[in-house]
Design a protein around this motif. Structure first.
Motif, PDB file in Angstrom:
ATOM      1  N   GLN A 186      20.964  35.290 -23.116  1.00 27.72           N
ATOM      2  CA  GLN A 186      20.134  34.333 -23.280  1.00 27.72           C
ATOM      3  C   GLN A 186      18.943  34.103 -22.469  1.00 27.72           C
ATOM      4  O   GLN A 186      19.133  34.415 -21.222  1.00 27.72           O
ATOM      5  N   ALA A 187      17.706  33.471 -22.850  1.00 30.88           N
ATOM      6  CA  ALA A 187      16.652  33.670 -21.954  1.00 30.88           C
ATOM      7  C   ALA A 187      16.861  32.402 -21.096  1.00 30.88           C
ATOM      8  O   ALA A 187      16.843  31.296 -21.397  1.00 30.88           O
ATOM      9  N   GLU A 188      17.015  32.763 -19.645  1.00 33.67           N
ATOM     10  CA  GLU A 188      17.472  31.798 -18.621  1.00 33.67           C
ATOM     11  C   GLU A 188      15.909  31.308 -18.264  1.00 33.67           C
ATOM     12  O   GLU A 188      15.308  31.318 -17.337  1.00 33.67           O
ATOM     13  N   LEU A 189      15.455  30.233 -19.128  1.00 32.50           N
ATOM     14  CA  LEU A 189      13.795  29.898 -18.936  1.00 32.50           C
ATOM     15  C   LEU A 189      13.861  28.339 -19.269  1.00 32.50           C
ATOM     16  O   LEU A 189      14.403  27.846 -20.392  1.00 32.50           O
ATOM     17  N   ILE A 190      13.207  27.714 -18.567  1.00 35.25           N
ATOM     18  CA  ILE A 190      12.836  26.075 -18.822  1.00 35.25           C
ATOM     19  C   ILE A 190      11.353  25.981 -18.706  1.00 35.25           C
ATOM     20  O   ILE A 190      10.745  26.566 -17.879  1.00 35.25           O
ATOM     21  N   PRO A 191      10.697  25.468 -19.837  1.00 38.01           N
ATOM     22  CA  PRO A 191       9.360  24.932 -19.632  1.00 38.01           C
ATOM     23  C   PRO A 191       8.914  24.060 -18.707  1.00 38.01           C
ATOM     24  O   PRO A 191       9.950  23.231 -18.260  1.00 38.01           O
ATOM     25  N   ALA A 192       7.678  24.174 -18.084  1.00 40.47           N
ATOM     26  CA  ALA A 192       7.438  23.570 -16.776  1.00 40.47           C
ATOM     27  C   ALA A 192       7.606  21.947 -17.025  1.00 40.47           C
ATOM     28  O   ALA A 192       7.894  21.325 -16.131  1.00 40.47           O
ATOM     29  N   ASP A 193       7.188  21.487 -17.979  1.00 44.33           N
ATOM     30  CA  ASP A 193       7.119  20.052 -18.385  1.00 44.33           C
ATOM     31  C   ASP A 193       8.633  19.506 -18.444  1.00 44.33           C
ATOM     32  O   ASP A 193       8.760  18.469 -17.898  1.00 44.33           O
ATOM     33  N   LEU A 194       9.431  20.277 -18.925  1.00 41.24           N
ATOM     34  CA  LEU A 194      10.901  19.745 -18.793  1.00 41.24           C
ATOM     35  C   LEU A 194      11.340  19.904 -17.367  1.00 41.24           C
ATOM     36  O   LEU A 194      12.168  18.933 -17.144  1.00 41.24           O
ATOM     37  N   ALA A 195      11.027  21.089 -16.680  1.00 41.82           N
ATOM     38  CA  ALA A 195      11.351  20.974 -15.309  1.00 41.82           C
ATOM     39  C   ALA A 195      10.849  19.760 -14.390  1.00 41.82           C
ATOM     40  O   ALA A 195      11.911  19.161 -13.858  1.00 41.82           O
ATOM     41  N   GLY A 196       9.796  19.122 -14.855  1.00 41.25           N
ATOM     42  CA  GLY A 196       9.142  18.048 -14.225  1.00 41.25           C
ATOM     43  C   GLY A 196       9.918  16.676 -14.417  1.00 41.25           C
ATOM     44  O   GLY A 196      10.077  15.972 -13.772  1.00 41.25           O
ATOM     45  N   ASN A 197      10.171  16.800 -15.813  1.00 45.65           N
ATOM     46  CA  ASN A 197      10.965  15.497 -16.121  1.00 45.65           C
ATOM     47  C   ASN A 197      12.388  15.561 -15.636  1.00 45.65           C
ATOM     48  O   ASN A 197      12.884  14.381 -15.344  1.00 45.65           O
ATOM     49  N   THR A 198      12.899  16.809 -15.412  1.00 44.83           N
ATOM     50  CA  THR A 198      14.348  16.584 -14.867  1.00 44.83           C
ATOM     51  C   THR A 198      14.461  16.067 -13.506  1.00 44.83           C
ATOM     52  O   THR A 198      15.089  15.258 -12.920  1.00 44.83           O
ATOM     53  N   LEU A 199      13.417  16.589 -12.835  1.00 43.37           N
ATOM     54  CA  LEU A 199      13.213  16.029 -11.378  1.00 43.37           C
ATOM     55  C   LEU A 199      12.837  14.527 -11.151  1.00 43.37           C
ATOM     56  O   LEU A 199      13.627  13.820 -10.573  1.00 43.37           O
ATOM     57  N   PRO A 253      16.082  27.413 -13.980  1.00 41.85           N
ATOM     58  CA  PRO A 253      16.169  28.891 -14.007  1.00 41.85           C
ATOM     59  C   PRO A 253      14.633  29.050 -13.946  1.00 41.85           C
ATOM     60  O   PRO A 253      14.000  28.689 -13.566  1.00 41.85           O
ATOM     61  N   ILE A 254      14.203  30.368 -14.668  1.00 45.49           N
ATOM     62  CA  ILE A 254      12.850  30.762 -14.566  1.00 45.49           C
ATOM     63  C   ILE A 254      12.053  29.765 -15.088  1.00 45.49           C
ATOM     64  O   ILE A 254      12.257  29.224 -16.155  1.00 45.49           O
TER      65      ILE A 254
END
Length: 399
Positions: free
Chosen positions: A198-211, A161-162
């Motif tokens: 719902q705020a379709e938003l993910i913190p950048a650090d969680l995004a990196g962890n998911t990758l 998401p964003i």
């Protein structure tokens, strides 16, 4: 095999290193895997060479923690002149030869067609984790390949998401560039959208962890298996929750714009607020500054905020139906140690999250002089309005 053990001393190819997620991702893998080596594909730009751009990233405040832990971490990064929009990533034959030991590709930004094609040339490849935009799709967004042609590579697609300010790492709320979610949270401008969604938003650090976790999971399976698909998680609140929390901290961490904080789906009201409460005072303020020979800056800030908030409009204006079972199962597959280091689904305290984002944006994205100008001009403007209203009342209700 745990995630820490699997990554170990691997060589990783990273694209999108200058993107919001890419910068966080590079810092995280270097800090977490001390033996890991990174090949970063980027191009010379704005008068900076590829090496200069990497050095600039390492000099940023977000890398302070890494610099203290491993001052020589930059020596484990090799910058390669290239472009992900070109066939073969625009790499030279010499640079391609240096990538023969690469076993993991983390594609953090941009179209992935040429990146995935190039991955077929890597002889020791074990996993590719590619970032994708969740909002490319319509209707129920399942965790399957949706009309996407992918080459024969061990692939994990992570749909985001964003991207918002980080939650915890490298520091709580860290943000360097003002984008839509941050502008909304700090009350920098009036947004268009449905605040109860719902705020379709993910913190950048969680995004990196998911990758990182997606690459690990895909690497454990057979190279011939079908691609894995993960729809990344969100922070678990509404847009209005972010706005309301922003009210609490706006006085302490004000943003240098004239604005009415909030969100609406009424297009006329949205236009009226932007024109009369945001744009018009900004123009008047800059005109006064110009008359006194000072630098005009408030309109430019207004435009910057409007451009940032515009990126939210198509996402915030409607609810989204997204399946997120795979990412929840991936979180459970991690060892307790890995879950602590690489959280994918975090229980986020929204109040603390917004507070940290507001403080970080004030420190890294704001010119203090602009804040003082807006405060002074706001007081003057309110005083003039009060005097004008008082005069009108005296005329109409003169005894």
């Amino acid at each position: 095999m745990s995630l820490h053990e699997w990554f170990g001393d691997r060589e990783v190819l990273l694209t999108g290193v200058t993107s919001e997620v890419g910068r966080i991702l590079l810092e995280k893998v270097l800090r977490t895997f001390p033996e890991l080596k990174v090949h970063a594909v980027l191009r010379s730009r704005f008068g900076y060479s590829k090496d200069d751009r990497v050095k600039k990233i390492f000099a940023s405040p977000g890398y302070e923690r890494l610099r203290q832990k491993d001052p020589n971490a930059i020596s484990r990064v090799k910058a390669l002149e290239g472009n992900i929009l070109y066939e073969g990533l625009g790499l030279s034959k010499q640079d391609k030869a240096t990538l023969r030991k690469v076993s993991v590709v983390l594609h953090a930004a941009g179209p992935h067609d040429y990146v995935l094609d190039f991955c077929q040339e890597l002889p020791n490849l074990r996993a590719v984790a590619a970032a994708s935009n969740l909002f490319r799709y319509r209707g129920q967004i399942s965790e399957t390949i949706l009309n996407e042609k992918v080459p024969d590579v061990p692939l994990a697609i992570v749909r985001f998401p964003i991207i918002g300010p980080v939650c915890k790492e490298p520091m709580p709320g860290y943000v360097e560039i003002l984008k839509g979610p941050t502008a909304l949270m700090v009350g920098a401008g009036y947004a268009f959208g449905h605040s109860d969604c719902q705020a379709e938003l993910i913190p950048a650090d969680l995004a990196g962890n998911t990758l990182i976790a997606a690459a690990w999971e895909r690497g454990l399976r057979s190279k011939s298996d079908k691609p894995s698909v993960y729809n990344a998680t969100t922070i678990g609140c509404t847009w209005d929750d972010l706005i309301q929390q922003g009210y609490k901290w706006n006085q302490k961490f004000a943003y240098p714009t004239f604005s009415y904080r909030g969100m609406t789906l009424n297009a006329m009201l949205h236009w009226w607020v932007i024109f009369f409460i945001e744009w018009l005072p900004s123009v008047i303020c800059d005109t006064v500054l110009s008359l006194f020979g000072a630098k005009q800056r408030i309109v430019a800030e207004h435009v910057r905020v409007r451009n940032a908030l515009r990126s939210l409009e198509s996402v915030a204006s409607k609810p989204w139906s997204v399946e997120r079972n795979h990412v929840n199962r991936l979180q459970k597959r991690l060892s307790p140690e890995d879950q602590e280091t690489f959280p994918l689904v975090a229980d986020i305290d929204v109040e603390s999250y917004v507070l940290c984002a507001a403080a970080a944006s004030r420190k890294y994205c704001v010119d203090e002089t602009s804040i003082k100008i807006v405060r002074v001009f706001t007081r003057i403007l309110l005083s003039l309005i009060f005097v004008a209203l008082s005069y009108i009342l005296l005329i109409f209700f003169k005894p």
